[in-house]
Design an enzyme around this catalytic site. Structure first.
Site, PDB file in Angstrom:
ATOM      1  N   ARG A  42      46.808  34.150  32.037  1.00 20.05           N
ATOM      2  CA  ARG A  42      45.975  33.032  32.483  1.00 20.05           C
ATOM      3  C   ARG A  42      44.854  32.707  31.491  1.00 20.05           C
ATOM      4  O   ARG A  42      44.535  31.539  31.278  1.00 20.05           O
ATOM      5  CB  ARG A  42      45.416  33.327  33.867  1.00 20.05           C
ATOM      6  CG  ARG A  42      46.498  33.390  34.930  1.00 20.05           C
ATOM      7  CD  ARG A  42      45.925  33.537  36.310  1.00 20.05           C
ATOM      8  NE  ARG A  42      46.966  33.587  37.337  1.00 20.05           N
ATOM      9  CZ  ARG A  42      46.737  33.578  38.635  1.00 20.05           C
ATOM     10  NH1 ARG A  42      45.484  33.508  39.093  1.00 20.05           N
ATOM     11  NH2 ARG A  42      47.727  33.638  39.488  1.00 20.05           N
TER      12      ARG A  42
ATOM     13  N   ASP B 293      36.085  25.602  48.285  1.00 19.99           N
ATOM     14  CA  ASP B 293      36.793  26.543  47.429  1.00 19.99           C
ATOM     15  C   ASP B 293      35.977  26.721  46.156  1.00 19.99           C
ATOM     16  O   ASP B 293      35.212  25.822  45.770  1.00 19.99           O
ATOM     17  CB  ASP B 293      38.199  26.026  47.087  1.00 19.99           C
ATOM     18  CG  ASP B 293      39.143  27.141  46.677  1.00 19.99           C
ATOM     19  OD1 ASP B 293      39.952  27.585  47.516  1.00 19.99           O
ATOM     20  OD2 ASP B 293      39.062  27.591  45.517  1.00 19.99           O
TER      21      ASP B 293
END
Length: 287
Positions: free
Chosen positions: A44, A145
């Protein structure tokens, strides 16, 4: 014997780099990365090295900590956040939510504290609409979020039809608009549902949260598993003041809050409510 091209990594990534990443994401977002996540972290964050034009993890992390990368902290955090979700995931929660809201007076407020790409808050909205048999119930849903990228997807409310496969045809017809032409194969959540939801960026570890008031229900599902016990305890202690006396707190299937908070008791399968003492403190006093 030399490594094959398939096994040679584009960037050097050693144990020290991994430990630095673990420390930074824990401090930034409270996420505790297991030893087994080293390959995931490499995969990532390698994308972030390419995007920033930096050729080593050590330099990337140095520049991140020194502030040379500007807004890269947001991309760093987004990259390491897991966003697995689906419509009506852990389906046993939604009939209980419907029963809960039908017994209360509107207006109602619900907080979805890890909205990811939006499937969870829209599932909440659909449940509430069905409970009151209207597309415009007097209900406000706050969906938050830490990841700004998934919030943008959630606010847009457009999904591939395959994401709706497990949903009944009736729900698909009632709550989605199917795309045509170059949008065929896609579906957009009806505007009435989108209007019920306010999407906001929120880090559960931040000193202050951009929300106020008390909620009739809080969804915090499959989030606490990434935090250690101390962080879980801290977050739950901040949930309690935001819950109405009879509010429900929905957790993920592998999460157990009973050993973390003394203010909560089990109501159903991974569903909690305030214990009698905490609820009594919030109840209006009779005169």
């Amino acid at each position: 014997m030399p490594q094959s091209k398939d096994t040679v990594k584009e960037f050097d990534f050693n144990a020290r780099d991994f430990e630095r990443v673990r420390g930074l994401i824990y401090k930034r977002a409270g996420i505790s990365l297991a030893d087994s996540k080293q390959e995931m972290v490499y995969s990532r964050l390698a994308r972030r090295l390419r995007a920033t034009g930096i050729d080593s993890f050590a330099k990337y992390l140095d520049d991140l900590e020194s502030g040379k990368l500007g807004e890269e902290w947001e991309s760093f955090t987004n990259a390491l956040t897991t966003n697995l979700t689906s419509f009506f995931r852990e389906a046993h929660h939604f009939p209980l939510l419907a029963e809960h809201v039908k017994g209360k007076r509107e207006p109602l407020t619900i907080w979805c504290s890890a909205s990811s790409t939006g499937e969870e808050p829209y599932s909440i909205a659909m449940t509430v609409c069905e409970a009151f048999n209207t597309l415009t119930p007097n209900v406000t849903i706050v969906a938050t979020d830490i990841d700004t990228n998934v919030l943008a997807t959630a606010a847009n409310g457009v999904y591939g039809m395959d994401r709706l496969d497990k949903m009944s045809p009736e729900r698909q017809r009632r709550f989605f608009l199917k795309g045509k032409g170059d949008r065929e194969g896609m579906a957009r959540v009806r505007p009435e549902l989108r209007n019920m939801i306010t999407f906001k960026q929120l880090n559960l570890l931040a000193d202050s949260w951009p929300i106020s008031g008390q909620f009739d229900a809080i969804f915090c599902r499959n989030v606490m598993i990434y935090f250690d016990k101390a962080t879980q305890r801290k977050i739950l202690s901040r949930f309690v003041p935001l819950m109405k006396p009879d509010a429900l707190l929905f957790a993920g299937h592998s999460e157990n809050f009973l050993y973390v908070s003394e203010s909560l008791k089990l109501r159903g399968k991974t569903v909690y409510e305030l214990d009698d003492t905490a609820a009594a403190r919030k109840a209006p006093q009779r005169t």
